[in-house]
Design a protein around this motif. Structure first.
Motif, PDB file in Angstrom:
ATOM      1  N   UNK A 160       0.878  -1.085  -0.098  1.00 32.54           N
ATOM      2  CA  UNK A 160      -0.003  -0.024   0.301  1.00 32.54           C
ATOM      3  C   UNK A 160       0.902   1.332  -0.111  1.00 32.54           C
ATOM      4  N   UNK A 161       1.934   1.182   0.690  1.00 31.45           N
ATOM      5  CA  UNK A 161       2.799   2.634   0.960  1.00 31.45           C
ATOM      6  C   UNK A 161       3.476   2.426  -0.368  1.00 31.45           C
ATOM      7  N   UNK A 162       4.038   1.488  -1.092  1.00 30.08           N
ATOM      8  CA  UNK A 162       4.748   1.621  -2.346  1.00 30.08           C
ATOM      9  C   UNK A 162       3.641   2.118  -3.500  1.00 30.08           C
ATOM     10  N   UNK A 163       2.643   1.617  -3.500  1.00 31.91           N
ATOM     11  CA  UNK A 163       1.759   2.046  -4.536  1.00 31.91           C
ATOM     12  C   UNK A 163       1.155   3.457  -4.130  1.00 31.91           C
ATOM     13  N   UNK A 164       1.127   4.001  -3.155  1.00 32.85           N
ATOM     14  CA  UNK A 164       0.555   5.307  -2.840  1.00 32.85           C
ATOM     15  C   UNK A 164       1.835   6.226  -3.246  1.00 32.85           C
ATOM     16  N   UNK A 165       3.105   5.923  -2.921  1.00 33.07           N
ATOM     17  CA  UNK A 165       4.180   6.648  -3.268  1.00 33.07           C
ATOM     18  C   UNK A 165       4.436   6.657  -4.831  1.00 33.07           C
ATOM     19  N   UNK A 166       4.155   5.479  -5.601  1.00 32.40           N
ATOM     20  CA  UNK A 166       4.407   5.608  -6.868  1.00 32.40           C
ATOM     21  C   UNK A 166       3.207   6.434  -7.635  1.00 32.40           C
ATOM     22  N   UNK A 167       2.072   6.575  -7.008  1.00 33.36           N
ATOM     23  CA  UNK A 167       0.943   7.243  -7.287  1.00 33.36           C
ATOM     24  C   UNK A 167       1.181   8.810  -7.271  1.00 33.36           C
ATOM     25  N   UNK A 168       1.699   9.153  -5.996  1.00 36.16           N
ATOM     26  CA  UNK A 168       2.149  10.535  -5.811  1.00 36.16           C
ATOM     27  C   UNK A 168       3.196  11.104  -6.588  1.00 36.16           C
TER      28      UNK A 168
END
Length: 84
Positions: free
Chosen positions: A58-66
């Motif tokens: 979840x953290x990686x996907x959030x970072x990728x999107x940001x």
């Protein structure tokens, strides 16, 4: 050190050749070799890296999107400035 979606590579001390030092638990050395563009050196003691937890994903996907959004903003501004 180079970290990929298949494993972790570290330069050998004497040659600086990238050597596979760790692989993810669901990835075989054979599949890493097949995806590598050179004869792959593999460490004698190969570490196995556990799959990421749900929270880590979840953290990686959030970072990728940001990151994607941050990189898109300058392009949007250029388009507006050019009247596109």
């Amino acid at each position: 050190m180079v970290i990929t979606d298949l494993g972790v590579f570290r330069p050998a001390a004497e040659s600086q050749e990238l050597t596979l030092v760790a692989r993810y638990e669901n990835v075989s050395v054979d599949s890493i070799r097949a995806a590598t563009g050179w004869p792959l050196a593999v460490a004698k003691q190969l570490e196995i890296v556990a799959a990421p937890s749900v929270e880590e994903l979840r953290a990686l996907r959030d970072l990728h999107e940001r990151t994607r959004l941050a990189h898109a903003r300058p392009a949007e501004k250029r388009h507006r400035a050019n009247g596109s």
